[in-house]
Design an enzyme around this catalytic site. Structure first.
Site, PDB file in Angstrom:
ATOM      1  N   ILE A  92       1.124  -1.144   0.025  1.00  0.00           N
ATOM      2  CA  ILE A  92      -0.212  -0.055   0.038  1.00  0.00           C
ATOM      3  C   ILE A  92       0.811   1.227  -0.070  1.00  0.00           C
ATOM      4  O   ILE A  92       1.681   1.375   0.774  1.00  0.00           O
ATOM      5  CB  ILE A  92      -0.802  -0.171   1.151  1.00  0.00           C
ATOM      6  N   HIS A 109      -8.544  -3.810  -9.421  1.00  0.00           N
ATOM      7  CA  HIS A 109      -8.832  -4.699  -8.344  1.00  0.00           C
ATOM      8  C   HIS A 109      -9.916  -5.684  -8.862  1.00  0.00           C
ATOM      9  O   HIS A 109     -10.806  -5.269  -9.301  1.00  0.00           O
ATOM     10  CB  HIS A 109      -9.686  -3.630  -7.233  1.00  0.00           C
TER      11      HIS A 109
HETATM   12  C1  GRF Z   1      -5.032  -9.725  -9.728  1.00  0.00           C
HETATM   13  O1  GRF Z   1      -5.993 -10.469  -9.388  1.00  0.00           O
HETATM   14  C2  GRF Z   1      -5.183  -8.264  -9.330  1.00  0.00           C
HETATM   15  O2  GRF Z   1      -6.578  -7.932  -9.369  1.00  0.00           O
HETATM   16  C3  GRF Z   1      -4.921  -8.247  -7.873  1.00  0.00           C
HETATM   17  O3  GRF Z   1      -3.817  -9.193  -7.498  1.00  0.00           O
HETATM   18  C4  GRF Z   1      -3.816 -10.138  -8.598  1.00  0.00           C
HETATM   19  C5  GRF Z   1      -2.547  -9.929  -9.490  1.00  0.00           C
HETATM   20  O4  GRF Z   1      -2.412 -10.913 -10.510  1.00  0.00           O
HETATM   21  N1  GRF Z   1      -4.975  -6.882  -7.549  1.00  0.00           N
HETATM   22  P1  GRF Z   1      -1.223 -11.063 -11.518  1.00  0.00           P
HETATM   23  O5  GRF Z   1       0.192 -10.686 -10.788  1.00  0.00           O
HETATM   24  O6  GRF Z   1      -1.336  -9.800 -12.443  1.00  0.00           O
HETATM   25  O7  GRF Z   1      -1.259 -12.269 -12.362  1.00  0.00           O
END
Ligand code: GRF
Length: 206
Positions: A92, A109
């Protein structure tokens, strides 16, 4: 051409979706830097495979959060990044970083904000919460990042059905395939084309 800095922590499938869109000519942008918060992130390998400069910035290697954020600000400024994309970044970031790139940071998200978002809602937790609640539809959201977690102006959302026998892992995968990998590159394209206007904490599309 829009210069993008991408922040990652994990598998990097969203990073891959951006890379693919650029390579297929659907998105006119250049990734100038991929920054990972974890040495184990497969996202680093993806960047390497496509000849994109990738760097490791771990919070624990800095004295405090302010030093960490200052280092990230300097890094992205030196790279000339005009847009920062948080693509599965598990750290964060606080005021310093967010103010330095005001209205130029976007995040993906894995839910339809304002459901299942805010502190504690990250990774598989989000999908567990959706399944616990028994919602029939979930999805993903791309939004601008402000000082309040997951509360910035919404750019794009896409809905995804929840099916009867879904596990958090199965649902996570479907949300990625059907929503995240489509709306993240699309949101970057809209930003690159100067088609996003923020007005009273809402995004108007030109
Ligand atoms: C995704 O589900 C994103 O929305 C969340 O973390 C995950 C990351 O996946 N914040 P990746 O590293 O892009 O495969």
């Amino acid at each position: 051409m829009l210069k993008i800095g991408v922040l990652v922590s994990g598998g990097g499938t969203n990073l891959q979706a951006i890379i693919d869109s650029i390579e297929q000519g659907k998105l006119s942008a250049q990734i100038v830097s991929v920054v990972s918060s974890s040495v184990k992130a497969f996202a680093l390998k993806r960047a390497e495979r496509h000849g994109i400069p990738a760097y490791l910035y771990r919070k624990k290697d800095f004295n405090n959060n302010s030093d960490y954020e200052k280092a990230l600000i300097t890094h992205f400024n030196e790279k000339g990044a005009e847009l920062i994309v948080m693509a599965g970044f598990m750290v964060i970031l606080e005021n310093e970083f967010i103010n330095a790139f005001e209205n130029r940071i976007i995040n993906i998200h894995p839910s339809l904000i304002p459901s299942f978002c805010g502190e504690g809602f990250y990774g598989l937790n989000v999908h567990e919460a959706a399944l616990d609640k028994g919602v029939k539809v979930t999805g993903a959201t791309v939004h601008f990042v402000t000082n309040e977690t997951d509360a910035g102006p919404i750019i794009l959302q896409k809905a995804v059905d929840v099916l009867d026998n879904d596990t958090p892992e199965v649902l996570q995968r479907r949300v990625m395939e059907e929503a995240e990998w489509a709306i993240l590159p699309e949101a970057i394209r809209l930003f690159a084309e100067n088609r996003l206007v923020i007005d009273k904490n809402k995004v108007r599309r030109l």
